[in-house]
Design a protein around this motif. Structure first.
Motif, short mmCIF file in Angstrom:
data_model
loop_
_atom_site.label_atom_id
_atom_site.label_comp_id
_atom_site.label_asym_id
_atom_site.label_seq_id
_atom_site.Cartn_x
_atom_site.Cartn_y
_atom_site.Cartn_z
N GLU A 1 -65.78 -88.91 -68.92
CA GLU A 1 -66.58 -89.46 -67.85
C GLU A 1 -65.96 -90.78 -67.41
O GLU A 1 -65.20 -91.40 -68.16
N PRO A 2 -66.24 -91.21 -66.17
CA PRO A 2 -65.66 -92.47 -65.68
C PRO A 2 -66.11 -93.66 -66.52
O PRO A 2 -67.17 -93.65 -67.15
N ARG A 3 -65.28 -94.71 -66.49
CA ARG A 3 -65.56 -95.92 -67.26
C ARG A 3 -65.40 -97.13 -66.32
O ARG A 3 -64.61 -97.10 -65.36
N THR A 4 -66.13 -98.20 -66.64
CA THR A 4 -65.99 -99.43 -65.87
C THR A 4 -64.85 -100.27 -66.42
O THR A 4 -64.35 -100.02 -67.53
N ALA A 5 -64.43 -101.29 -65.64
CA ALA A 5 -63.34 -102.16 -66.09
C ALA A 5 -63.75 -102.93 -67.34
O ALA A 5 -62.94 -103.16 -68.24
N LYS A 6 -65.01 -103.33 -67.44
CA LYS A 6 -65.48 -104.06 -68.62
C LYS A 6 -65.44 -103.18 -69.86
O LYS A 6 -65.00 -103.62 -70.94
N GLU A 7 -65.86 -101.91 -69.75
CA GLU A 7 -65.82 -101.01 -70.90
C GLU A 7 -64.39 -100.76 -71.36
O GLU A 7 -64.10 -100.74 -72.57
N LEU A 8 -63.49 -100.59 -70.40
CA LEU A 8 -62.09 -100.37 -70.77
C LEU A 8 -61.49 -101.61 -71.43
O LEU A 8 -60.71 -101.49 -72.38
N ARG A 9 -61.85 -102.80 -70.95
CA ARG A 9 -61.32 -104.02 -71.58
C ARG A 9 -61.84 -104.17 -73.00
O ARG A 9 -61.10 -104.56 -73.91
N ASP A 10 -63.15 -103.86 -73.22
CA ASP A 10 -63.69 -103.96 -74.58
C ASP A 10 -62.97 -102.99 -75.53
O ASP A 10 -62.64 -103.34 -76.67
N GLU A 11 -62.69 -101.77 -75.07
CA GLU A 11 -61.97 -100.81 -75.91
C GLU A 11 -60.54 -101.28 -76.16
O GLU A 11 -59.98 -101.08 -77.25
N PHE A 12 -59.92 -101.91 -75.16
CA PHE A 12 -58.55 -102.41 -75.34
C PHE A 12 -58.52 -103.51 -76.40
O PHE A 12 -57.59 -103.55 -77.22
N LEU A 13 -59.50 -104.43 -76.39
CA LEU A 13 -59.52 -105.51 -77.38
C LEU A 13 -59.73 -104.98 -78.79
O LEU A 13 -59.19 -105.54 -79.76
N VAL A 14 -60.47 -103.88 -78.93
CA VAL A 14 -60.66 -103.28 -80.26
C VAL A 14 -59.36 -102.62 -80.73
O VAL A 14 -58.97 -102.75 -81.89
N ALA A 15 -58.66 -101.93 -79.81
CA ALA A 15 -57.43 -101.24 -80.19
C ALA A 15 -56.26 -102.20 -80.38
O ALA A 15 -55.36 -101.95 -81.18
N HIS A 16 -56.25 -103.32 -79.67
CA HIS A 16 -55.15 -104.30 -79.74
C HIS A 16 -55.74 -105.69 -79.90
O HIS A 16 -55.83 -106.46 -78.93
N PRO A 17 -56.18 -106.06 -81.11
CA PRO A 17 -56.80 -107.38 -81.29
C PRO A 17 -55.84 -108.54 -81.09
O PRO A 17 -56.28 -109.68 -80.92
N ALA B 1 -53.37 -97.45 -56.93
CA ALA B 1 -52.38 -97.41 -55.86
C ALA B 1 -51.26 -96.43 -56.16
O ALA B 1 -50.70 -95.81 -55.24
N LYS B 2 -50.93 -96.25 -57.44
CA LYS B 2 -49.87 -95.30 -57.82
C LYS B 2 -50.38 -93.87 -57.93
O LYS B 2 -49.59 -92.96 -58.17
N GLY B 3 -51.69 -93.66 -57.80
CA GLY B 3 -52.24 -92.31 -57.87
C GLY B 3 -52.44 -91.78 -59.27
O GLY B 3 -52.67 -90.59 -59.44
N ARG B 4 -52.37 -92.66 -60.28
CA ARG B 4 -52.55 -92.20 -61.66
C ARG B 4 -54.02 -92.11 -62.05
O ARG B 4 -54.39 -91.30 -62.89
N ILE B 5 -54.87 -92.96 -61.45
CA ILE B 5 -56.30 -92.88 -61.69
C ILE B 5 -57.01 -92.98 -60.35
O ILE B 5 -56.38 -93.30 -59.32
N GLU B 6 -58.32 -92.70 -60.34
CA GLU B 6 -59.09 -92.81 -59.12
C GLU B 6 -60.28 -93.74 -59.35
O GLU B 6 -60.76 -93.89 -60.48
N ARG B 7 -60.75 -94.35 -58.24
CA ARG B 7 -61.83 -95.33 -58.32
C ARG B 7 -62.94 -94.91 -57.36
O ARG B 7 -62.69 -94.48 -56.24
N ARG B 8 -64.19 -95.06 -57.82
CA ARG B 8 -65.33 -94.77 -56.95
C ARG B 8 -66.48 -95.70 -57.34
O ARG B 8 -66.54 -96.20 -58.46
N LYS B 9 -67.39 -95.91 -56.39
CA LYS B 9 -68.53 -96.77 -56.61
C LYS B 9 -69.74 -95.95 -57.03
O LYS B 9 -70.04 -94.92 -56.45
N ASP B 10 -70.39 -96.42 -58.08
CA ASP B 10 -71.62 -95.80 -58.56
C ASP B 10 -72.71 -96.86 -58.51
O ASP B 10 -72.82 -97.70 -59.40
N GLN B 11 -73.48 -96.85 -57.43
CA GLN B 11 -74.48 -97.87 -57.15
C GLN B 11 -73.77 -99.23 -57.06
O GLN B 11 -72.98 -99.46 -56.17
N ARG B 12 -73.99 -100.14 -58.01
CA ARG B 12 -73.36 -101.46 -57.95
C ARG B 12 -72.13 -101.56 -58.84
O ARG B 12 -71.50 -102.62 -58.89
N SER B 13 -71.78 -100.50 -59.55
CA SER B 13 -70.64 -100.54 -60.47
C SER B 13 -69.47 -99.78 -59.87
O SER B 13 -69.65 -98.83 -59.10
#
Length: 220
Positions: free
Chosen positions: A160-176, A194-206
């Motif tokens: 399922e899609p993830r927000t930038a904050k959730e991805l950053r929290d997971e990154f800090l856990v994987a690479h402290p 921009a490179k077409g590797r991922i896609e972005r969409r708005k879900d209400q305010r997120s």
């Protein structure tokens, strides 16, 4: 109000609305062009930061040169010459008072050989060299994955899609040992979009990010 006046008023409103609509569309086109330029600049800045992040720790301290011990040879001691012994008197020589023999020269004192004193840094040179070598080994940077590759890998592990904050929290856990700012994470995600590797969409305010189905995960 007569019918002629009403028709004239409607005509003026129509002309004004048409003019405002044309100006609105022209402004939308200008903003769209400006947005495209900003996205291209963002992708370039993200690439520059990725290269700088990879090679930021490549330099190390200069090695300490080992001092050579003092190799100056010790001076040789001066040699003394032995004084010749006086000759014996012949029996045929008439008896007379013996002449006074010249005073013998005092022998020179032998100088003790000088032993070269080791320099202060020569004994500690192997220890300093070993310490410098260990520092150079400790300074060798490990090959760390790029931020964009790690974010793509994290998105691939979710259905399922993830927000930038959730991805950053997971990154800090994987690479402290790494701590990118939220803005850096958003910039990296924008570059991946921009490179077409991922896609972005708005879900209400997120703003949600998800992996493009045919992009796959990066190797390594």
């Amino acid at each position: 109000m007569t019918s002629q006046s009403a028709a004239s008023l409607r005509s003026r409103y129509a002309v004004q609305a048409a003019s405002d609509l044309a100006g609105n569309r022209r402004r939308q086109q200008e903003l769209a062009d400006e947005l495209t330029k900003l996205q291209q600049e963002e992708a370039l800045l993200v690439d520059i930061m990725s290269v700088a992040e990879r090679y930021s720790d490549d330099t190390g301290p200069a090695p300490v040169q080992e001092q050579a011990p003092d190799s100056t040879p010790a001076p040789e001691p001066a040699r003394t010459q032995d004084e010749p012994a006086p000759a014996d008197a012949s029996p045929d020589t008439p008896t007379e008072a013996p002449a006074e023999a010249p005073a013998a020269k005092a022998p020179r004192r032998k100088r003790a050989p000088r032993t070269p004193s080791p320099r202060a840094g020569s004994t500690a040179a192997p220890t300093v060299k070993a310490a410098a070598k260990s520092r150079r080994v400790a300074k060798v940077p490990s090959q760390r994955p790029l931020l964009g590759d790690v974010l793509t890998h994290l998105l691939a592990g979710h259905g399922e899609p993830r927000t930038a904050k959730e991805l950053r929290d997971e990154f800090l856990v994987a690479h402290p040992d790494r701590e990118p700012t939220p803005q850096v994470v958003r910039n990296a995600l924008g570059a991946l979009v921009a490179k077409g590797r991922i896609e972005r969409r708005k879900d209400q305010r997120s703003v949600m990010y998800s992996l493009v189905e045919d992009s796959g995960t990066p190797a390594g």
